[in-house]
Design a protein around this motif. Structure first.
Motif, PDB file in Angstrom:
ATOM      1  N   ARG A 141      68.406  -3.213  34.075  1.00  0.00           N
ATOM      2  CA  ARG A 141      68.616  -1.986  34.852  1.00  0.00           C
ATOM      3  C   ARG A 141      67.296  -1.519  35.347  1.00  0.00           C
ATOM      4  NH1 ARG A 141      72.964   0.454  30.465  1.00  0.00           N
ATOM      5  NH2 ARG A 141      74.697  -0.669  31.277  1.00  0.00           N
ATOM      6  N   ALA A 142      66.380  -1.646  34.844  1.00  0.00           N
ATOM      7  CA  ALA A 142      64.824  -1.098  35.096  1.00  0.00           C
ATOM      8  C   ALA A 142      64.567  -1.858  36.488  1.00  0.00           C
ATOM      9  CB  ALA A 142      63.866  -1.021  33.932  1.00  0.00           C
ATOM     10  N   VAL A 143      64.559  -3.062  36.303  1.00  0.00           N
ATOM     11  CA  VAL A 143      64.249  -3.805  37.410  1.00  0.00           C
ATOM     12  C   VAL A 143      65.140  -3.644  38.326  1.00  0.00           C
ATOM     13  CG1 VAL A 143      64.086  -6.397  38.142  1.00  0.00           C
ATOM     14  CG2 VAL A 143      63.089  -5.781  35.824  1.00  0.00           C
ATOM     15  N   CYS A 144      66.407  -3.511  38.358  1.00  0.00           N
ATOM     16  CA  CYS A 144      67.397  -3.310  39.637  1.00  0.00           C
ATOM     17  C   CYS A 144      66.815  -2.012  40.200  1.00  0.00           C
ATOM     18  CB  CYS A 144      68.666  -3.233  38.874  1.00  0.00           C
ATOM     19  SG  CYS A 144      69.427  -5.002  38.390  1.00  0.00           S
ATOM     20  N   ALA A 145      66.428  -1.204  39.615  1.00  0.00           N
ATOM     21  CA  ALA A 145      65.914  -0.002  40.010  1.00  0.00           C
ATOM     22  C   ALA A 145      64.516   0.365  40.230  1.00  0.00           C
ATOM     23  CB  ALA A 145      66.504   1.372  38.859  1.00  0.00           C
ATOM     24  N   ASP A 184      61.832   0.418  38.309  1.00  0.00           N
ATOM     25  CA  ASP A 184      61.516   1.414  37.624  1.00  0.00           C
ATOM     26  C   ASP A 184      60.647   0.781  36.473  1.00  0.00           C
ATOM     27  OD1 ASP A 184      61.156   4.025  36.748  1.00  0.00           O
ATOM     28  OD2 ASP A 184      63.130   4.479  35.971  1.00  0.00           O
ATOM     29  N   SER A 185      59.883   1.883  35.582  1.00  0.00           N
ATOM     30  CA  SER A 185      59.202   1.388  34.582  1.00  0.00           C
ATOM     31  C   SER A 185      60.246   0.806  33.447  1.00  0.00           C
ATOM     32  CB  SER A 185      58.455   2.608  33.945  1.00  0.00           C
ATOM     33  OG  SER A 185      57.626   3.174  34.931  1.00  0.00           O
ATOM     34  N   THR A 186      59.629  -0.314  33.044  1.00  0.00           N
ATOM     35  CA  THR A 186      60.314  -1.050  31.915  1.00  0.00           C
ATOM     36  C   THR A 186      60.231  -0.320  30.472  1.00  0.00           C
ATOM     37  OG1 THR A 186      58.315  -2.246  31.339  1.00  0.00           O
ATOM     38  CG2 THR A 186      59.624  -3.504  33.054  1.00  0.00           C
ATOM     39  N   PRO A 187      61.476  -0.483  29.855  1.00  0.00           N
ATOM     40  CA  PRO A 187      61.293   0.226  28.458  1.00  0.00           C
ATOM     41  C   PRO A 187      60.141  -0.287  27.820  1.00  0.00           C
ATOM     42  CG  PRO A 187      63.696  -0.761  29.301  1.00  0.00           C
ATOM     43  CD  PRO A 187      62.436  -1.391  30.052  1.00  0.00           C
ATOM     44  N   TRP A 233      60.641  -6.302  47.544  1.00  0.00           N
ATOM     45  CA  TRP A 233      60.499  -5.564  46.414  1.00  0.00           C
ATOM     46  C   TRP A 233      59.266  -4.921  46.163  1.00  0.00           C
ATOM     47  CZ3 TRP A 233      62.566 -10.642  43.574  1.00  0.00           C
ATOM     48  CH2 TRP A 233      64.146 -11.033  43.815  1.00  0.00           C
ATOM     49  N   THR A 234      59.060  -4.037  45.128  1.00  0.00           N
ATOM     50  CA  THR A 234      57.930  -3.383  44.740  1.00  0.00           C
ATOM     51  C   THR A 234      57.417  -4.331  43.403  1.00  0.00           C
ATOM     52  OG1 THR A 234      58.792  -2.010  43.166  1.00  0.00           O
ATOM     53  CG2 THR A 234      58.686  -1.184  45.529  1.00  0.00           C
ATOM     54  N   ALA A 235      56.115  -4.153  43.121  1.00  0.00           N
ATOM     55  CA  ALA A 235      55.564  -4.646  41.764  1.00  0.00           C
ATOM     56  C   ALA A 235      56.378  -4.414  40.561  1.00  0.00           C
ATOM     57  CB  ALA A 235      54.017  -4.027  41.533  1.00  0.00           C
ATOM     58  N   ALA A 236      57.261  -3.410  40.578  1.00  0.00           N
ATOM     59  CA  ALA A 236      58.025  -3.195  39.406  1.00  0.00           C
ATOM     60  C   ALA A 236      59.357  -4.200  39.180  1.00  0.00           C
ATOM     61  CB  ALA A 236      58.882  -1.686  39.647  1.00  0.00           C
ATOM     62  N   SER A 237      59.368  -5.168  40.130  1.00  0.00           N
ATOM     63  CA  SER A 237      60.140  -6.108  40.051  1.00  0.00           C
ATOM     64  C   SER A 237      59.678  -7.366  39.360  1.00  0.00           C
ATOM     65  CB  SER A 237      60.832  -6.412  41.449  1.00  0.00           C
ATOM     66  OG  SER A 237      61.543  -5.509  42.129  1.00  0.00           O
ATOM     67  N   VAL A 238      58.489  -7.295  38.919  1.00  0.00           N
ATOM     68  CA  VAL A 238      57.839  -8.265  38.191  1.00  0.00           C
ATOM     69  C   VAL A 238      57.699  -7.945  36.654  1.00  0.00           C
ATOM     70  CG1 VAL A 238      55.741  -9.849  38.196  1.00  0.00           C
ATOM     71  CG2 VAL A 238      56.558  -8.738  40.257  1.00  0.00           C
ATOM     72  N   MET A 298      50.876  -6.881  31.235  1.00  0.00           N
ATOM     73  CA  MET A 298      51.654  -6.782  32.417  1.00  0.00           C
ATOM     74  C   MET A 298      51.494  -5.550  33.453  1.00  0.00           C
ATOM     75  SD  MET A 298      53.489  -9.503  32.890  1.00  0.00           S
ATOM     76  CE  MET A 298      54.324  -8.678  34.224  1.00  0.00           C
ATOM     77  N   GLY A 299      51.346  -4.554  32.692  1.00  0.00           N
ATOM     78  CA  GLY A 299      50.731  -3.196  33.478  1.00  0.00           C
ATOM     79  C   GLY A 299      49.642  -3.356  34.418  1.00  0.00           C
ATOM     80  N   GLY A 300      48.858  -4.412  33.667  1.00  0.00           N
ATOM     81  CA  GLY A 300      47.612  -4.410  34.500  1.00  0.00           C
ATOM     82  C   GLY A 300      47.861  -5.614  35.772  1.00  0.00           C
ATOM     83  N   MET A 301      48.676  -6.426  35.473  1.00  0.00           N
ATOM     84  CA  MET A 301      49.184  -7.311  36.531  1.00  0.00           C
ATOM     85  C   MET A 301      49.854  -6.850  37.706  1.00  0.00           C
ATOM     86  SD  MET A 301      48.970 -10.358  38.063  1.00  0.00           S
ATOM     87  CE  MET A 301      47.763 -11.374  36.773  1.00  0.00           C
ATOM     88  N   ARG A 302      50.847  -6.003  37.224  1.00  0.00           N
ATOM     89  CA  ARG A 302      51.452  -5.097  38.142  1.00  0.00           C
ATOM     90  C   ARG A 302      50.553  -4.218  39.022  1.00  0.00           C
ATOM     91  NH1 ARG A 302      55.983  -5.521  34.338  1.00  0.00           N
ATOM     92  NH2 ARG A 302      55.111  -3.896  32.918  1.00  0.00           N
ATOM     93  N   ASP A 303      49.556  -3.649  38.562  1.00  0.00           N
ATOM     94  CA  ASP A 303      48.822  -2.882  39.271  1.00  0.00           C
ATOM     95  C   ASP A 303      48.271  -4.000  40.467  1.00  0.00           C
ATOM     96  OD1 ASP A 303      49.389  -0.765  37.869  1.00  0.00           O
ATOM     97  OD2 ASP A 303      47.560  -0.861  36.596  1.00  0.00           O
ATOM     98  N   ARG A 304      47.740  -5.154  40.054  1.00  0.00           N
ATOM     99  CA  ARG A 304      47.121  -5.833  40.836  1.00  0.00           C
ATOM    100  C   ARG A 304      48.205  -6.237  42.053  1.00  0.00           C
ATOM    101  NH1 ARG A 304      43.444 -10.423  38.074  1.00  0.00           N
ATOM    102  NH2 ARG A 304      43.552 -11.332  40.192  1.00  0.00           N
ATOM    103  N   ILE A 305      49.450  -6.519  41.786  1.00  0.00           N
ATOM    104  CA  ILE A 305      50.402  -6.976  42.714  1.00  0.00           C
ATOM    105  C   ILE A 305      50.707  -5.674  43.669  1.00  0.00           C
ATOM    106  CG2 ILE A 305      52.839  -7.498  42.808  1.00  0.00           C
ATOM    107  CD1 ILE A 305      52.378  -9.062  39.896  1.00  0.00           C
TER     108      ILE A 305
END
Length: 289
Positions: A100-104, A106-109, A159-164, A181-188
Protein backbone atom coordinates in the motif's frame (compact mmCIF):
# COMPACT_ATOMS: atom_id res chain seq x y z
CA UNK A 1 -0.76 1.01 -11.01
CA UNK A 2 0.52 0.64 -14.56
CA UNK A 3 0.63 -1.75 -17.46
CA UNK A 4 4.17 -3.19 -17.75
CA UNK A 5 6.40 -1.69 -20.40
CA UNK A 6 6.93 -3.76 -23.51
CA UNK A 7 10.33 -5.46 -23.61
CA UNK A 8 11.48 -3.06 -26.32
CA UNK A 9 10.16 -0.07 -24.36
CA UNK A 10 11.94 -1.29 -21.25
CA UNK A 11 15.22 -1.74 -23.11
CA UNK A 12 14.88 1.74 -24.64
CA UNK A 13 14.29 3.21 -21.16
CA UNK A 14 17.46 1.57 -19.82
CA UNK A 15 19.56 2.76 -22.73
CA UNK A 16 18.11 6.24 -22.48
CA UNK A 17 19.27 6.35 -18.84
CA UNK A 18 22.80 5.36 -19.88
CA UNK A 19 22.67 1.75 -18.65
CA UNK A 20 25.22 -0.68 -20.13
CA UNK A 21 23.24 -3.75 -21.16
CA UNK A 22 24.05 -7.32 -22.19
CA UNK A 23 21.08 -9.14 -23.74
CA UNK A 24 20.96 -12.90 -23.11
CA UNK A 25 19.26 -15.30 -25.51
CA UNK A 26 15.49 -15.09 -25.51
CA UNK A 27 15.27 -12.71 -22.55
CA UNK A 28 12.24 -10.88 -23.99
CA UNK A 29 10.01 -13.95 -23.74
CA UNK A 30 11.74 -15.80 -20.88
CA UNK A 31 9.32 -15.50 -17.95
CA UNK A 32 6.87 -17.22 -15.60
CA UNK A 33 3.74 -15.68 -17.12
CA UNK A 34 2.23 -19.14 -17.63
CA UNK A 35 2.04 -19.49 -13.83
CA UNK A 36 0.15 -16.25 -13.17
CA UNK A 37 -0.20 -12.61 -14.17
CA UNK A 38 2.45 -9.95 -14.35
CA UNK A 39 0.87 -6.61 -13.74
CA UNK A 40 -0.50 -4.21 -13.01
CA UNK A 41 2.96 -3.12 -11.87
CA UNK A 42 3.58 -0.74 -9.00
CA UNK A 43 7.32 -0.53 -8.48
CA UNK A 44 10.84 -1.88 -8.56
CA UNK A 45 12.22 -4.43 -6.10
CA UNK A 46 15.97 -4.79 -5.48
CA UNK A 47 17.77 -7.91 -4.26
CA UNK A 48 21.31 -9.18 -3.79
CA UNK A 49 22.31 -12.55 -5.18
CA UNK A 50 24.13 -14.02 -2.14
CA UNK A 51 26.61 -15.43 -4.68
CA UNK A 52 29.00 -14.48 -7.47
CA UNK A 53 28.31 -16.76 -10.46
CA UNK A 54 24.87 -15.25 -10.71
CA UNK A 55 23.83 -14.69 -14.31
CA UNK A 56 23.38 -18.35 -15.26
CA UNK A 57 21.57 -19.12 -12.00
CA UNK A 58 19.24 -16.16 -12.40
CA UNK A 59 18.48 -17.21 -15.97
CA UNK A 60 17.85 -20.90 -15.25
CA UNK A 61 16.93 -21.04 -11.57
CA UNK A 62 17.08 -24.46 -9.93
CA UNK A 63 14.82 -27.42 -9.19
CA UNK A 64 13.14 -25.69 -6.28
CA UNK A 65 12.79 -22.26 -7.89
CA UNK A 66 12.73 -22.25 -11.71
CA UNK A 67 14.09 -19.27 -13.58
CA UNK A 68 14.12 -16.57 -14.47
CA UNK A 69 14.74 -15.27 -10.96
CA UNK A 70 14.72 -11.63 -12.06
CA UNK A 71 14.64 -9.39 -15.10
CA UNK A 72 18.25 -8.26 -14.84
CA UNK A 73 21.44 -9.08 -12.96
CA UNK A 74 23.62 -6.07 -12.07
CA UNK A 75 27.26 -7.15 -12.14
CA UNK A 76 30.09 -5.61 -10.15
CA UNK A 77 31.37 -3.67 -13.15
CA UNK A 78 27.98 -2.00 -13.66
CA UNK A 79 26.89 -4.15 -16.60
CA UNK A 80 23.22 -5.14 -16.53
CA UNK A 81 22.56 -8.66 -17.82
CA UNK A 82 18.99 -9.06 -19.08
CA UNK A 83 17.89 -12.65 -18.39
CA UNK A 84 14.09 -12.45 -18.49
CA UNK A 85 11.11 -10.19 -18.91
CA UNK A 86 7.72 -10.52 -17.30
CA UNK A 87 6.72 -12.42 -14.21
CA UNK A 88 9.86 -13.77 -12.53
CA UNK A 89 10.50 -15.73 -9.34
CA UNK A 90 12.09 -12.88 -7.43
CA UNK A 91 9.79 -11.55 -4.73
CA UNK A 92 7.38 -14.11 -3.33
CA UNK A 93 4.67 -13.00 -0.95
CA UNK A 94 5.12 -9.92 1.17
CA UNK A 95 3.61 -7.15 3.25
CA UNK A 96 0.26 -5.57 2.42
CA UNK A 97 1.38 -2.48 4.36
CA UNK A 98 4.48 -2.17 2.19
CA UNK A 99 2.44 -2.76 -0.95
CA UNK A 100 0.00 0.00 0.00
CA UNK A 101 2.88 2.37 0.73
CA UNK A 102 4.38 1.70 -2.70
CA UNK A 103 1.01 2.23 -4.39
CA UNK A 104 0.65 5.55 -2.56
CA UNK A 105 4.33 6.41 -3.18
CA UNK A 106 4.70 6.91 0.55
CA UNK A 107 7.40 5.92 3.04
CA UNK A 108 7.72 2.20 3.60
CA UNK A 109 6.75 0.89 7.06
CA UNK A 110 9.49 0.47 9.63
CA UNK A 111 9.02 -3.30 9.49
CA UNK A 112 7.09 -5.42 6.99
CA UNK A 113 3.71 -6.81 7.96
CA UNK A 114 2.49 -10.38 7.39
CA UNK A 115 3.11 -11.92 3.97
CA UNK A 116 -0.10 -11.32 2.04
CA UNK A 117 0.61 -10.04 -1.49
CA UNK A 118 2.34 -11.79 -4.42
CA UNK A 119 5.19 -9.46 -5.31
CA UNK A 120 5.97 -11.38 -8.50
CA UNK A 121 2.80 -9.83 -9.94
CA UNK A 122 3.48 -6.21 -9.06
CA UNK A 123 7.24 -5.52 -9.26
CA UNK A 124 10.09 -5.36 -11.70
CA UNK A 125 12.77 -7.48 -9.99
CA UNK A 126 16.54 -6.97 -10.21
CA UNK A 127 19.35 -8.98 -8.62
CA UNK A 128 22.58 -7.21 -7.62
CA UNK A 129 25.69 -9.39 -7.56
CA UNK A 130 26.88 -9.48 -3.95
CA UNK A 131 27.52 -12.08 -1.25
CA UNK A 132 25.37 -10.11 1.17
CA UNK A 133 27.73 -10.85 4.06
CA UNK A 134 28.43 -7.22 4.97
CA UNK A 135 32.03 -7.48 3.74
CA UNK A 136 31.58 -7.89 -0.01
CA UNK A 137 31.67 -4.35 -1.46
CA UNK A 138 29.31 -2.75 -3.94
CA UNK A 139 31.66 -0.89 -6.33
CA UNK A 140 30.71 2.60 -7.45
CA UNK A 141 29.98 1.37 -10.98
CA UNK A 142 27.52 -1.18 -9.63
CA UNK A 143 25.68 1.29 -7.39
CA UNK A 144 25.53 3.71 -10.31
CA UNK A 145 23.87 0.96 -12.37
CA UNK A 146 21.34 0.29 -9.59
CA UNK A 147 20.47 3.98 -9.52
CA UNK A 148 20.15 4.19 -13.30
CA UNK A 149 18.08 1.02 -13.72
CA UNK A 150 15.61 1.99 -11.02
CA UNK A 151 15.39 5.57 -12.29
CA UNK A 152 14.84 4.34 -15.85
CA UNK A 153 11.78 2.30 -14.85
CA UNK A 154 10.43 5.04 -12.59
CA UNK A 155 10.90 7.69 -15.27
CA UNK A 156 9.15 5.56 -17.88
CA UNK A 157 6.12 5.10 -15.63
CA UNK A 158 6.13 8.55 -14.04
CA UNK A 159 6.85 7.09 -10.59
CA UNK A 160 8.87 8.65 -7.77
CA UNK A 161 11.77 7.02 -5.92
CA UNK A 162 9.26 5.84 -3.29
CA UNK A 163 8.27 3.17 -5.82
CA UNK A 164 11.64 1.44 -5.30
CA UNK A 165 11.96 -1.00 -2.39
CA UNK A 166 14.29 -3.71 -1.18
CA UNK A 167 13.31 -7.32 -0.60
CA UNK A 168 14.02 -6.77 3.10
CA UNK A 169 11.28 -4.10 3.10
CA UNK A 170 8.86 -6.54 1.48
CA UNK A 171 9.16 -9.44 3.92
CA UNK A 172 10.85 -10.05 7.27
CA UNK A 173 12.17 -13.33 5.81
CA UNK A 174 14.82 -11.48 3.79
CA UNK A 175 17.83 -9.22 4.44
CA UNK A 176 18.58 -8.09 0.89
CA UNK A 177 19.93 -5.89 -0.44
CA UNK A 178 22.70 -5.30 2.10
CA UNK A 179 22.93 -1.55 1.61
CA UNK A 180 20.79 1.37 2.76
CA UNK A 181 17.57 1.55 0.78
CA UNK A 182 16.97 5.06 2.09
CA UNK A 183 20.31 6.16 0.69
CA UNK A 184 19.61 4.51 -2.66
CA UNK A 185 16.18 6.13 -2.90
CA UNK A 186 17.85 9.49 -2.26
CA UNK A 187 20.18 8.85 -5.19
CA UNK A 188 17.29 7.83 -7.44
CA UNK A 189 15.28 10.88 -6.42
CA UNK A 190 18.18 13.20 -7.25
CA UNK A 191 18.55 11.57 -10.65
CA UNK A 192 14.84 11.86 -11.39
CA UNK A 193 14.80 15.48 -10.30
CA UNK A 194 17.97 16.50 -12.09
CA UNK A 195 17.78 14.71 -15.42
CA UNK A 196 15.28 14.67 -18.23
CA UNK A 197 17.14 12.34 -20.47
CA UNK A 198 20.30 10.53 -20.05
CA UNK A 199 23.59 9.66 -21.22
CA UNK A 200 26.04 7.66 -19.21
CA UNK A 201 29.24 9.37 -18.22
CA UNK A 202 31.46 8.52 -21.11
CA UNK A 203 35.03 7.39 -20.94
CA UNK A 204 37.41 10.11 -22.07
CA UNK A 205 36.87 10.94 -25.71
CA UNK A 206 39.48 11.57 -28.35
CA UNK A 207 42.91 10.03 -27.94
CA UNK A 208 42.14 7.82 -24.93
CA UNK A 209 40.99 4.21 -24.76
CA UNK A 210 37.42 3.88 -23.48
CA UNK A 211 36.99 1.66 -20.43
CA UNK A 212 36.61 -1.91 -21.80
CA UNK A 213 34.85 -3.27 -18.69
CA UNK A 214 36.30 -5.15 -15.74
CA UNK A 215 35.56 -8.48 -17.43
CA UNK A 216 38.13 -7.65 -20.12
CA UNK A 217 41.00 -8.11 -17.66
CA UNK A 218 41.17 -11.89 -17.30
CA UNK A 219 43.89 -14.52 -17.60
CA UNK A 220 44.80 -15.12 -21.22
CA UNK A 221 43.54 -11.78 -22.51
CA UNK A 222 45.91 -10.49 -25.18
CA UNK A 223 45.48 -6.97 -26.50
CA UNK A 224 47.50 -3.87 -27.38
CA UNK A 225 45.25 -2.04 -24.92
CA UNK A 226 47.00 -3.92 -22.09
CA UNK A 227 50.41 -2.85 -23.40
CA UNK A 228 49.27 0.78 -23.57
CA UNK A 229 47.87 0.53 -20.05
CA UNK A 230 51.14 -0.92 -18.73
CA UNK A 231 53.19 1.86 -20.28
CA UNK A 232 50.98 4.47 -18.62
CA UNK A 233 51.36 2.70 -15.27
CA UNK A 234 55.13 2.83 -15.67
CA UNK A 235 54.94 6.55 -16.51
CA UNK A 236 52.94 7.10 -13.31
CA UNK A 237 55.58 5.31 -11.24
CA UNK A 238 53.33 2.32 -10.58
CA UNK A 239 54.99 -0.26 -12.82
CA UNK A 240 55.78 -3.54 -11.10
CA UNK A 241 57.17 -5.27 -14.21
CA UNK A 242 60.41 -7.25 -14.43
CA UNK A 243 59.81 -7.65 -18.18
CA UNK A 244 57.45 -5.66 -20.35
CA UNK A 245 54.76 -4.47 -20.18
CA UNK A 246 53.31 -6.59 -22.95
CA UNK A 247 49.92 -7.36 -24.50
CA UNK A 248 48.99 -10.34 -22.32
CA UNK A 249 47.27 -9.71 -18.97
CA UNK A 250 49.54 -11.03 -16.19
CA UNK A 251 49.97 -10.86 -12.44
CA UNK A 252 52.47 -8.03 -13.03
CA UNK A 253 49.75 -6.00 -14.72
CA UNK A 254 47.44 -6.61 -11.81
CA UNK A 255 50.10 -5.67 -9.23
CA UNK A 256 50.92 -2.53 -11.21
CA UNK A 257 47.29 -1.51 -11.50
CA UNK A 258 46.73 -2.13 -7.78
CA UNK A 259 49.59 0.29 -7.12
CA UNK A 260 47.79 2.87 -9.30
CA UNK A 261 44.52 2.32 -7.42
CA UNK A 262 46.33 2.86 -4.11
CA UNK A 263 47.94 5.99 -5.56
CA UNK A 264 44.42 7.31 -6.18
CA UNK A 265 43.42 6.57 -2.59
CA UNK A 266 41.56 3.28 -3.07
CA UNK A 267 42.11 0.51 -0.54
CA UNK A 268 40.98 -3.00 0.33
CA UNK A 269 38.80 -4.66 -2.30
CA UNK A 270 38.75 -1.41 -4.28
CA UNK A 271 42.50 -1.78 -4.87
CA UNK A 272 42.43 -5.35 -6.16
CA UNK A 273 44.30 -4.60 -9.39
CA UNK A 274 41.27 -5.03 -11.67
CA UNK A 275 40.60 -1.76 -13.52
CA UNK A 276 37.38 0.08 -12.76
CA UNK A 277 35.89 2.96 -14.70
CA UNK A 278 36.97 5.76 -12.32
CA UNK A 279 40.61 4.67 -12.05
CA UNK A 280 40.78 3.84 -15.78
CA UNK A 281 39.51 7.26 -16.80
CA UNK A 282 42.08 8.88 -14.49
CA UNK A 283 44.90 6.85 -16.08
CA UNK A 284 44.18 8.19 -19.61
CA UNK A 285 45.43 5.23 -21.60
CA UNK A 286 46.28 6.33 -25.19
CA UNK A 287 44.38 4.64 -27.96
CA UNK A 288 46.34 1.70 -29.31
CA UNK A 289 44.90 1.82 -32.83
Amino acid sequence: MAIPLTADGFLAALRAEGVRVVEHDGWRTHNRNSKGPWGPVNGVMLHHTAGTDSVELCYDGDEELPGPLCIGVLAKDGTVHLVGYGRTNHAGRGSMATYRAVCAEDSTPGSPGPDAVDGNVHFYGFEIENLGDGDDPYPDAQLDAVERVAAAVCRAHGWTAASVIGHKEWTSRKIDPSFSMGGMRDRIARRLAGRTGPAAPASPAGPYEPFPGAGFFTDGQDSPVITAMGRRLVEEGCGRYEVGPGPEWTDADRESYAAWQRELGFSGADADGIPGRVSWDRLRVPRSS
